[in-house]
Design an enzyme around this catalytic site. Structure first.
Site, PDB file in Angstrom:
ATOM      1  N   ARG A   1       6.161  13.782  95.786  1.00 59.13           N
ATOM      2  CA  ARG A   1       5.441  13.944  94.529  1.00 59.13           C
ATOM      3  C   ARG A   1       6.440  14.225  93.400  1.00 59.13           C
ATOM      4  NH1 ARG A   1       0.349  17.859  94.939  1.00 59.13           N
ATOM      5  NH2 ARG A   1       1.675  19.482  94.152  1.00 59.13           N
TER       6      ARG A   1
ATOM      7  N   LYS B   1      -5.175  18.987  98.258  1.00 65.53           N
ATOM      8  CA  LYS B   1      -6.361  19.732  97.824  1.00 65.53           C
ATOM      9  C   LYS B   1      -6.899  19.226  96.478  1.00 65.53           C
ATOM     10  CE  LYS B   1      -5.292  23.977  97.202  1.00 65.53           C
ATOM     11  NZ  LYS B   1      -5.432  24.241  95.756  1.00 65.53           N
TER      12      LYS B   1
ATOM     13  N   ARG C   1       6.479  28.139  96.591  1.00 62.19           N
ATOM     14  CA  ARG C   1       5.022  28.164  96.479  1.00 62.19           C
ATOM     15  C   ARG C   1       4.366  28.219  97.860  1.00 62.19           C
ATOM     16  NH1 ARG C   1       3.176  23.455  93.967  1.00 62.19           N
ATOM     17  NH2 ARG C   1       1.275  24.406  93.246  1.00 62.19           N
TER      18      ARG C   1
ATOM     19  N   ARG D   1       5.041  17.792  86.718  1.00 65.99           N
ATOM     20  CA  ARG D   1       4.814  19.229  86.876  1.00 65.99           C
ATOM     21  C   ARG D   1       6.139  19.955  87.032  1.00 65.99           C
ATOM     22  NH1 ARG D   1      -0.130  20.617  90.807  1.00 65.99           N
ATOM     23  NH2 ARG D   1       1.130  22.494  90.948  1.00 65.99           N
TER      24      ARG D   1
ATOM     25  N   ARG E   1      -7.004  33.094  95.385  1.00 68.70           N
ATOM     26  CA  ARG E   1      -5.648  32.934  95.938  1.00 68.70           C
ATOM     27  C   ARG E   1      -5.163  34.219  96.604  1.00 68.70           C
ATOM     28  NH1 ARG E   1      -3.984  28.109  93.434  1.00 68.70           N
ATOM     29  NH2 ARG E   1      -1.748  27.940  93.230  1.00 68.70           N
TER      30      ARG E   1
END
Ligand code: AMP
Length: 190
Positions: free
Chosen positions: A130, A16, A148, A137, A91
């Site tokens: 990632r 995204k 998440r 992060r 969200r």
């Protein structure tokens, strides 16, 4: 503000953020990422940062009122006059309702919601990669990714139904290369 609002929905790991940057650059409108704004606030140790740090660190959602205030300020800035792309907001259903109220106050009616659809197993794989490549992060390890994703399924996924009912939703197949997905998105934008 008279411009177009594009809302990009999609679970963590769907790509995204990458698509948000490409699409907003292509349309020459600001890319507004609530996650990015709050990560920045945390690194600056601002008042906002102090309030949101524990939520970001644990992969849970920041309280609606806080994020809605933040978006309200951001949408009222002059660079949003031609519209903007929202990445990571809304969200929750409550945020979506409050955004509706805000946009109707601002007389904005050109709204499009694009939902990037990617199966869960692919998402966890992508987030793992990632994490390994060291994105920096704090929320990019696998446990956090799963957390998440669960938060997304529970609190954010219902937004697809909410916007579908309003006739605003387009689902986009999120599998494939960045370019392929980008072409699908661009083809859907009015
Ligand atoms: P993101 O970069 O969009 O994945 O967001 C990173 C983190 O910021 C999330 O895990 C939440 O803790 C917080 N966050 C970002 N956007 C929102 C939002 N609209 N509502 C609540 N929390 C948010």
């Amino acid at each position: 503000m008279s411009g177009k609002i594009i809302i990009l929905l999609g679970p963590p790991g769907a790509g995204k953020g990458t698509q948000a940057i490409k699409v907003s650059q292509g349309l020459n409108i600001p890319h507004i990422s609530t996650g990015e704004i709050m990560r920045q606030a945390v690194s600056e140790e601002s008042e906002l940062g102090k309030k949101v740090k524990s939520y970001l660190d644990s992969g849970t959602l920041v309280p609606d009122a806080l994020v809605v205030d933040l978006i309200k300020d951001r949408l009222n800035r002059s660079d949003c006059e031609k519209g903007c792309l929202l990445d990571g907001f809304p969200r929750t259903l409550e945020q979506a309702r409050q955004l509706d109220a805000l946009l109707s106050e601002m007389a904005i009616t050109d709204i499009q919601v694009l939902d990037l659809v990617v199966p869960d197993d692919v998402l966890v794989e992508r987030i793992k990669k990632r994490g390994e490549s060291g994105s920096g992060r704090s929320d990019d390890n696998v446990e956090m990714a799963k957390k998440r994703l669960a938060v997304y399924r529970e609190q954010t996924a219902p937004l697809a139904g909410y916007y579908r009912q309003k006739g605003l939703l387009k689902e986009i197949n999120g599998l494939g290369t960045i370019e392929e997905v980008n072409h699908r998105i661009v083809a859907e934008i009015r």
